[in-house]
Design a protein around this motif. Sequence first.
Motif, PDB file in Angstrom:
ATOM      1  N   GLY A 126      39.762  38.459  41.002  1.00  0.00           N
ATOM      2  CA  GLY A 126      38.673  37.492  41.031  1.00  0.00           C
ATOM      3  C   GLY A 126      38.233  37.130  42.431  1.00  0.00           C
ATOM      4  N   ASN A 134      43.031  32.749  39.835  1.00  0.00           N
ATOM      5  CA  ASN A 134      42.616  33.887  39.011  1.00  0.00           C
ATOM      6  C   ASN A 134      43.708  34.375  38.071  1.00  0.00           C
ATOM      7  N   THR A 171      34.825  41.466  42.218  1.00  0.00           N
ATOM      8  CA  THR A 171      34.008  40.538  41.450  1.00  0.00           C
ATOM      9  C   THR A 171      32.627  41.138  41.224  1.00  0.00           C
TER      10      THR A 171
END
Length: 752
Positions: A491, A203, A495
Amino acid sequence: MPPSQDALNDSHNAAASNNNNGETSNTDMTTATTAHDILTTTQASAGSTEAERIDSPLDRKTMSDNIINNDQGMTDPPPPEPETVPPTTQKVPLIELNLENVTYSPLTKTATRNKGGGPTAAPNHRTTVLHHISTKILPFKVTAWMGPSGSGKTSLLTVAANLTGADSEALSPDSTIWVNGQQGRIPKRLVGVVWQDDLLLSNLTVRENVWYAARLKTPMSVSDAQVEQTIEATLENLGLTKVQHSLVGNHMRRGISGGERKRVAVASELVVRPSLLFLDEPTSGLDAATALELMQTLQDLARGQGLSIVTVIHQPRTSIFNQYIDSLLLLSRGRVVYNGPPRQVRSYLETCCGGTVTPLLPETGIADWIMDVIKQDEQKQPKKQQQQDTDKHAENLPQCLADYWDRFSEKAKKQLVESEQFDEEEETNDESKAISVFSDDRQQSSLSLRQRPMARNLSTLEELASMPKYDLSSWLQFRLLAQRTLKQQRGERLTAVAAILQLVYLFFTALFWWRLSDNTSYIFERNSLFFFILISQSNGVVVSAVTVFATERALLRRERAKKMYGVASYFLAKTVSDMTNNILLPLLYTMVVYWTANLRLTTEAYFKYILSYYLIISTAQAMGLALSVAIPQVQMALVLAPPLTLFFMVMGGFYLPFDSMNPVVEWVSYLSFCRYGYSALLINEYAGRDISCDDDGGEDPLGTDCPLPGDDVISSAGIKGATESYWFNIGMMIILQVVFRFAAYWMLSRSK
């Protein structure tokens, strides 16, 4: 035995002096017939085929001009002050590593068949994967280790990089490792390793991955601007500038390509300029042009800054083999087949085994031919011996090439090395004095390969060991790791899927417990709501903590081995990030539920409710982290986490009042965070107030007159004694959380 430190430096000075006086060191090369034949054959056939190294002055000049042109295109113009050291580089200690007679036998596990035909795990036993390996790794050089799969290349890398761990019996007693002329092991902080399996933070962007790697291994005396310049040069040199702001991604989230991932892994090591750099299959997954540029970059680093670079590589293209490999080690089943200059390998192999080796065909790449020769040699053994346990008999299997090398005289082997030194001196006489973008000193870059060690002497092992263990203070490590972890979790925890899941939870919670009446008829409904929000969020947090840390474990192990940071800094950074990102969405969910369910309408009760719920979730997360550290196998941890969490929930007091529990179980319930969390929620809702009767009148659920004292509801759940205090339950959750996190830290600090 390798020479002493002073002798090493004297030999470097003498070599440079001989070079300046026009003297050569090959006057004794005719004393051994075999070595003389090899050199004569090589010189006679030089340049005759595509597989031979291009060695003309014109080609040298062209290659040097290319390096200069690349330099001009990769970086900004230098500062106006003449002869200024570029601010993007640092001097690194020179490392000369000498491995002598290394035999390596790590512990391995095998599966055997029981009488019923099923698999049975056999006890650990030692498998010898390296047999009497002797080789050198020198500064200013790019060394290549080649061999078929299973030849021991990665095992040798593990030994040379000092990554064998605490298994002191894996190396045989007669194995000797010398660092700069002194027996010992190289400090891990001076070693960089690029493994085949890249461990990148999915991420983070390409640039963020490289930036955090550079900043964690660069002293704070080097400014962020200087680090940025180094990153810019590295990204541009590896062709990553166009994707520098793209997320790396993973199998769940599309990111950069596989070849780009490999280059990002290489960039994360190159940017910190380790003294000794190992790259395991660095060109795998790269196109031919990118692989060539990568190897040119490695050679620029080696010759410009004095790095000792080792590439473990299968079959490089001919141009890479000819131009960018200074020394070559060939392995076959853990034994040495050849160790010397790449220019001599063809002539040497063609004279092995009585001339039975298939000669190099004109249109065949030399690296492909080498692999074919070694593979054919391995396949010559009788079929019976192929079926034997190679763990026990690998050293005794007939291998013509390895046996021939063992019989090859030490004097002849030494002459191969001397011929390599002679080739280097001859090469530097024709080369233009190119300045690499990675050079740490313009005057240093213009020195010949043999003169450079004279300008920078080798450090002693004591001097290397006395260097600071970490480049940054614990506070700076914590700050950088906290930033990196928070970005990575954007991430993983925060999310769109997680947000939608919480909205679904909120919808059904509001549907079932919408605006509960504050009277005796809805006491059970309120209690069930408290327990529902406790179990629905806690179980998910525990499983999430187990899975997320499992993916971080391998990266943590590698970065710890490179001494990028301490365990305490990592653990504190992870704790801070987990207590924010991991809890934010569940906390928002419960803050809304409080009003949709029409719970106790006072400001004090509302904030106590939030505090209770926050500690429930954070304690559940701490328990999940402790489980993940205690059980390294993620599948096993995921199997055990849900039932253990369920066991604690059953002892929470909702399904069975505490005073109705078996005495043994009741004592165990004092270890359950659910007990203290549920008790705190009940006390906050009912303590110190009366509950009115329902609208139809009648008796309350406890069989007493209305209004019902709230303390009676609390006592009916078996909450008595010290647990009747809200703040006692809060304190116990804090204590449990500290215990879980301290246990996780203690186990993590002792893991390898």
